[in-house]
Design a protein around this motif. Structure first.
Motif, PDB file in Angstrom:
ATOM      1  N   THR A  48       0.743  -1.122   0.056  1.00  0.00           N
ATOM      2  CA  THR A  48       0.096   0.055   0.001  1.00  0.00           C
ATOM      3  C   THR A  48       0.954   1.194  -0.269  1.00  0.00           C
ATOM      4  O   THR A  48       1.900   1.198   0.784  1.00  0.00           O
ATOM      5  N   PRO A  49       0.533   2.054  -0.906  1.00  0.00           N
ATOM      6  CA  PRO A  49      -0.495   2.268  -1.937  1.00  0.00           C
ATOM      7  C   PRO A  49       0.050   1.307  -3.030  1.00  0.00           C
ATOM      8  O   PRO A  49       1.186   1.385  -3.210  1.00  0.00           O
ATOM      9  N   GLY A  50      -0.866   0.573  -3.779  1.00  0.00           N
ATOM     10  CA  GLY A  50      -0.689  -0.425  -4.523  1.00  0.00           C
ATOM     11  C   GLY A  50      -0.839  -0.150  -6.062  1.00  0.00           C
ATOM     12  O   GLY A  50      -0.955  -1.177  -6.660  1.00  0.00           O
ATOM     13  N   GLU A  51      -1.175   0.903  -6.410  1.00  0.00           N
ATOM     14  CA  GLU A  51      -1.479   1.188  -7.765  1.00  0.00           C
ATOM     15  C   GLU A  51      -0.268   0.591  -8.675  1.00  0.00           C
ATOM     16  O   GLU A  51      -0.569   0.452  -9.841  1.00  0.00           O
ATOM     17  N   ASN A  52       0.999   0.750  -8.197  1.00  0.00           N
ATOM     18  CA  ASN A  52       2.236   0.384  -9.170  1.00  0.00           C
ATOM     19  C   ASN A  52       2.473  -1.123  -8.939  1.00  0.00           C
ATOM     20  O   ASN A  52       3.506  -1.347  -9.303  1.00  0.00           O
ATOM     21  N   PHE A  53       1.808  -1.653  -7.946  1.00  0.00           N
ATOM     22  CA  PHE A  53       2.020  -3.141  -7.555  1.00  0.00           C
ATOM     23  C   PHE A  53       0.880  -3.971  -7.721  1.00  0.00           C
ATOM     24  O   PHE A  53       0.486  -4.686  -6.695  1.00  0.00           O
ATOM     25  N   ASN A  54       0.541  -4.289  -8.948  1.00  0.00           N
ATOM     26  CA  ASN A  54      -0.662  -5.193  -9.181  1.00  0.00           C
ATOM     27  C   ASN A  54      -1.932  -4.843  -8.259  1.00  0.00           C
ATOM     28  O   ASN A  54      -2.462  -5.828  -7.812  1.00  0.00           O
ATOM     29  N   GLY A  55      -2.074  -3.627  -8.048  1.00  0.00           N
ATOM     30  CA  GLY A  55      -3.097  -3.355  -7.364  1.00  0.00           C
ATOM     31  C   GLY A  55      -3.201  -3.349  -5.769  1.00  0.00           C
ATOM     32  O   GLY A  55      -4.123  -3.170  -5.279  1.00  0.00           O
ATOM     33  N   GLY A  56      -2.003  -3.770  -5.252  1.00  0.00           N
ATOM     34  CA  GLY A  56      -1.771  -3.999  -3.835  1.00  0.00           C
ATOM     35  C   GLY A  56      -1.797  -5.292  -3.356  1.00  0.00           C
ATOM     36  O   GLY A  56      -1.533  -5.751  -2.159  1.00  0.00           O
TER      37      GLY A  56
END
Length: 284
Positions: free
Chosen positions: A44-52
């Protein structure tokens, strides 16, 4: 002020005092599962990590890229069971019932924390307890400390009985003393809410002895927060007693931990192909 808010403030003050400026660029994060079973990393935040969140099988790795300016945490979840819609539960580290986390994990959980700037700040924290060994190895750094941080000891094997989280007759996590006893002294609050009065306790000393480069309590700053200039990061789960070379690929160049020089061309391509075969990373 709680530990998370205090750490953010500390990072901002360090940035100001160092004269670091925010810059363009990105950091490569390589997550490696050396545990014997599947784990479910959460970010978190997970936008750059497969949505979290995602599943990561034993021996598998995955590569993500995060922009400068990202500030967040990475942890591992264990004993999870998710359906095809991404709904389910975990024994430790759950962020509600979702595979892809939009909120922090439930303690106890070992946390890798990052603030990406011109000079990055990172640490591994046991302030919320312990559920998996995590190490952070910077590579490709151009300055700063760039030292390895974290805990490559499995504290579940030595967790005091009063802190242990049990499941199926096994210790699956180790709670913090603050979480168990909820006192000002253990939680560094009230009259203990400053580095003078909040000193290491019996429990935090046990954590620190096992994991010298991880936060053992809220004011454990001097030996627990690290800096690195424009580095990439290899986050390894369960790298217990291992000093093996782990490689990541950035700017068309293979970079390996524990290596001071360039690998041979054949070695580079072999490792790169292995990364493509065993990870979730798309190499095309």
């Amino acid at each position: 002020m709680n530990y998370t808010h205090r750490r953010i403030l500390l990072t901002v003050l360090l940035l100001i005092s160092s004269g670091a400026k925010w810059s363009e660029g990105a950091r490569v994060f390589t997550l490696v599962n050396e545990c014997k079973t599947t784990i479910w990393p959460a970010i978190t935040p997970g936008e750059n990590f497969n949505g979290g969140g995602l599943a990561l099988r034993s021996g598998q790795s995955v590569v993500f890229t995060a922009p400068v300016g990202w500030s967040g945490r990475i942890w591992g979840r264990t004993g999870c069971n998710f359906d095809q819609a991404g709904n389910g539960s975990c024994q430790t580290g759950a962020c509600g019932t979702a595979l892809k986390c939009s909120a922090s994990g439930e303690p106890p959980a070992t946390l890798a924390e990052f603030t990406l700037a011109a000079m990055d700040f990172y640490d591994v924290s046991l302030v919320d307890g312990f559920n998996l060994p995590i190490t952070v190895m910077p590579v490709n750094g151009k300055g700063g400390n760039c030292s390895a941080a974290g805990c490559n000891t499995d504290l579940r094997n030595s967790c005091p009985t009063e802190l242990a989280v049990m499941a199926d007759g096994k210790t699956v996590a180790c709670r913090s003393a603050c979480d168990v006893f909820d006192t000002d002294q253990y939680c560094c609050r009230g009259v203990y809410g400053n580095p003078v009065t909040c000193q290491p306790t019996y429990y935090s000393k046990k954590f620190k002895q096992a994991c010298p480069t991880a936060y053992s309590y809220a004011y454990d700053d001097p030996t627990s927060i690290f800096t690195c200039l424009e580095g990439d990061y290899i986050i390894t789960f369960c790298a217990i007693g291992r000093k093996q070379t782990v490689c990541t690929y950035h700017n068309h160049r293979l970079v390996c931990s524990g290596s001071s020089g360039s690998a041979s061309l054949i070695y580079k391509w072999l490792v790169l192909m292995l990364l493509c075969m065993v990870s979730l990373w798309s190499c095309v």
